[in-house]
Design a protein around this motif. Structure first.
Motif, mmCIF file in Angstrom:
data_model
loop_
_atom_site.group_PDB
_atom_site.id
_atom_site.type_symbol
_atom_site.label_atom_id
_atom_site.label_comp_id
_atom_site.label_asym_id
_atom_site.label_seq_id
_atom_site.Cartn_x
_atom_site.Cartn_y
_atom_site.Cartn_z
ATOM 1 N N LEU A 21 78.046 1.325 31.484
ATOM 2 C CA LEU A 21 78.017 0.007 30.705
ATOM 3 C C LEU A 21 77.385 -1.060 31.645
ATOM 4 N N ALA A 22 78.073 -1.128 32.804
ATOM 5 C CA ALA A 22 77.529 -2.350 33.913
ATOM 6 C C ALA A 22 76.292 -1.931 34.126
ATOM 7 N N THR A 23 75.558 -0.797 34.265
ATOM 8 C CA THR A 23 74.211 -0.524 34.562
ATOM 9 C C THR A 23 73.611 -1.131 33.329
ATOM 10 N N SER A 24 73.809 -0.670 31.995
ATOM 11 C CA SER A 24 73.146 -1.042 30.998
ATOM 12 C C SER A 24 73.222 -2.712 30.763
ATOM 13 N N ALA A 25 74.042 -3.452 31.122
ATOM 14 C CA ALA A 25 74.344 -4.775 31.059
ATOM 15 C C ALA A 25 73.316 -5.589 31.771
ATOM 16 N N ALA A 26 72.974 -4.985 33.153
ATOM 17 C CA ALA A 26 71.889 -5.639 33.977
ATOM 18 C C ALA A 26 70.765 -5.126 33.540
ATOM 19 N N ALA A 27 69.692 -6.387 33.749
ATOM 20 C CA ALA A 27 68.218 -6.098 33.250
ATOM 21 C C ALA A 27 67.488 -5.666 34.488
ATOM 22 N N ALA A 43 60.705 -21.478 24.547
ATOM 23 C CA ALA A 43 61.440 -21.418 23.324
ATOM 24 C C ALA A 43 62.364 -22.601 23.342
ATOM 25 N N ALA A 44 63.108 -22.387 24.466
ATOM 26 C CA ALA A 44 64.168 -23.519 24.693
ATOM 27 C C ALA A 44 63.644 -24.886 24.771
ATOM 28 N N GLN A 45 62.544 -25.106 25.567
ATOM 29 C CA GLN A 45 61.901 -26.415 25.831
ATOM 30 C C GLN A 45 61.511 -26.840 24.205
ATOM 31 N N THR A 46 60.840 -25.987 23.660
ATOM 32 C CA THR A 46 60.262 -26.465 22.318
ATOM 33 C C THR A 46 61.505 -26.875 21.197
ATOM 34 N N ASP A 51 70.968 -22.928 24.309
ATOM 35 C CA ASP A 51 71.898 -21.781 24.023
ATOM 36 C C ASP A 51 71.284 -20.371 24.127
ATOM 37 N N GLY A 52 70.099 -20.289 23.859
ATOM 38 C CA GLY A 52 69.373 -18.980 23.781
ATOM 39 C C GLY A 52 68.941 -18.559 25.300
ATOM 40 N N LEU A 53 69.253 -19.414 26.103
ATOM 41 C CA LEU A 53 69.081 -18.917 27.604
ATOM 42 C C LEU A 53 70.319 -18.280 28.117
ATOM 43 N N LYS A 54 70.060 -16.940 28.952
ATOM 44 C CA LYS A 54 71.227 -16.498 29.712
ATOM 45 C C LYS A 54 71.438 -16.920 30.827
ATOM 46 N N LEU A 55 72.095 -17.848 31.202
ATOM 47 C CA LEU A 55 72.470 -18.433 32.438
ATOM 48 C C LEU A 55 73.628 -17.820 33.181
ATOM 49 N N ALA A 56 73.367 -17.822 34.381
ATOM 50 C CA ALA A 56 74.770 -16.904 35.247
ATOM 51 C C ALA A 56 76.089 -17.870 35.114
ATOM 52 N N ALA A 57 76.887 -17.200 34.780
ATOM 53 C CA ALA A 57 78.395 -17.596 34.480
ATOM 54 C C ALA A 57 78.755 -18.797 35.646
ATOM 55 N N ASP A 121 68.254 -8.643 38.909
ATOM 56 C CA ASP A 121 68.817 -8.461 37.583
ATOM 57 C C ASP A 121 68.406 -9.693 36.690
ATOM 58 N N THR A 122 67.539 -9.510 35.792
ATOM 59 C CA THR A 122 67.144 -10.725 34.890
ATOM 60 C C THR A 122 67.881 -10.629 33.820
ATOM 61 N N SER A 123 69.135 -10.298 33.676
ATOM 62 C CA SER A 123 70.104 -10.422 32.528
ATOM 63 C C SER A 123 70.591 -11.932 32.660
ATOM 64 N N SER A 124 70.817 -12.430 33.918
ATOM 65 C CA SER A 124 71.269 -13.976 33.731
ATOM 66 C C SER A 124 70.475 -14.679 34.930
ATOM 67 N N ILE A 125 70.070 -15.956 34.270
ATOM 68 C CA ILE A 125 69.345 -16.895 35.326
ATOM 69 C C ILE A 125 70.090 -17.537 36.222
ATOM 70 N N ALA A 126 69.602 -17.572 37.638
ATOM 71 C CA ALA A 126 70.459 -18.244 38.573
ATOM 72 C C ALA A 126 69.775 -19.653 39.074
ATOM 73 N N LEU A 127 68.529 -19.779 38.865
ATOM 74 C CA LEU A 127 68.059 -20.984 39.160
ATOM 75 C C LEU A 127 66.815 -20.975 38.013
ATOM 76 N N ILE A 128 66.861 -22.536 37.544
ATOM 77 C CA ILE A 128 65.671 -23.021 36.870
ATOM 78 C C ILE A 128 65.018 -24.015 37.651
ATOM 79 N N ASP A 129 63.838 -24.094 37.945
ATOM 80 C CA ASP A 129 63.376 -24.930 39.206
ATOM 81 C C ASP A 129 62.031 -25.552 38.581
ATOM 82 N N THR A 130 62.323 -26.883 38.283
ATOM 83 C CA THR A 130 61.035 -27.595 37.436
ATOM 84 C C THR A 130 60.433 -28.702 38.198
#
Length: 269
Positions: A21-27, A43-46, A51-57, A121-130
């Motif tokens: 399960l841990a492996t499948s949760a990671a992308a 899509a979030a910017q549009t 809330d649709g972004l998977k941000l790191a907890a 692991d792309t299942s959660s975003i650590a940084l959005i740098d704009t």
């Protein structure tokens, strides 16, 4: 003994299920997963909703123009009509770069954003740098920029014609070094039909009217997204040689020569 063996077996099975399960949760960090998250960012910017972004907890950072910011109050909280967008992927650094132009509305923007993750692991975003530029920023005119860039060809390169990561990084670094190193411009493989779009200023060929040193302060705080498939490097940085300006420089190399250069430069206000 049988009871102990049974309990151990159940424990081993439970551990195996948990690991699965841990492996499948990671992308896994693939080109497809990086571009999928980049699309969710657009899509979030549009929509102006994150809330649709998977941000790191934990340990998530949102940054605008080289400063930490509150994602709930930043540019991503503003719904924007996107006229043009394009994303690239760096599977080695596990990062993506998205450029978009919003030329209509009361406040137009040209935006470059790098997205990064913890590990691969792309299942959660650590940084959005704009880095974003708008009215009043250096050479800014979103409609002119859109007119230039929408005519460009960014199709994937044939595998045999893709520049290496080293070549791409050296080109990005050499470009940013031109303000402090008089010889840097001559190390860049300029194409004769190269197009340079700096804000809304258009130059062709790129190899003309280049800086050759003169500043003592290098352009620092460089963050790279390198995509060999399209032959591009994007560098977010502090344009310190001209006064600590948040900046994005993107370069595409095609057939061994620089084909496109894009810059987004804010004034650091």
């Amino acid at each position: 003994m049988v009871s102990l063996h049974f309990r151990l077996s159940r424990s081993v099975i439970a551990l195996g299920v948990a690991l699965t399960l841990a492996t499948s949760a990671a992308a896994e960090c693939t080109r497809e997963s990086l571009l999928a998250v980049a699309n969710s960012y657009l899509a979030a910017q549009t929509s102006g909703k994150t809330d649709g972004l998977k941000l790191a907890a934990s340990n998530f950072t949102y940054q605008e123009n080289n400063k930490k910011a509150d994602i709930a109050k930043g540019l991503l909280s503003q719904p924007l009509k996107i006229d043009l967008n394009r994303s690239t992927a760096d599977t080695v650094a596990c990062a993506s770069y998205s450029m978009f132009i919003s030329s209509t509305g009361s406040k137009p923007y040209v935006v470059g954003t790098q997205i990064r993750y913890n590990g691969n692991d792309t299942s959660s975003i650590a940084l959005i740098d704009t880095i974003h530029a708008t009215t009043g920023d250096l050479f800014f005119n979103a409609k002119k920029t859109l007119d230039y860039i929408q005519k460009e060809d960014w199709t994937d390169l044939e595998a045999s014609k893709r520049p290496s990561r080293d070549v791409l990084k050296k080109a990005g670094d050499a470009y940013l070094d031109m303000w402090t190193d008089a010889k840097a411009a001559d190390t860049i493989p300029w194409g004769t039909d190269c197009e340079r779009v700096e804000g809304s200023q258009y130059t062709r060929p790129c190899g003309g009217s280049l800086p050759r040193g003169g500043s003592a302060k290098p352009n620092g705080n460089r963050r790279y997204v390198i995509d060999e498939v399209v032959g591009s490097v994007d560098v977010l940085c502090s344009f310190d040689s001209l006064g600590n300006m948040p900046d994005s420089h993107e370069i595409r190399i095609q057939d061994g020569k620089v084909k496109y250069v894009h810059t987004i430069t804010a004034l650091g206000r």
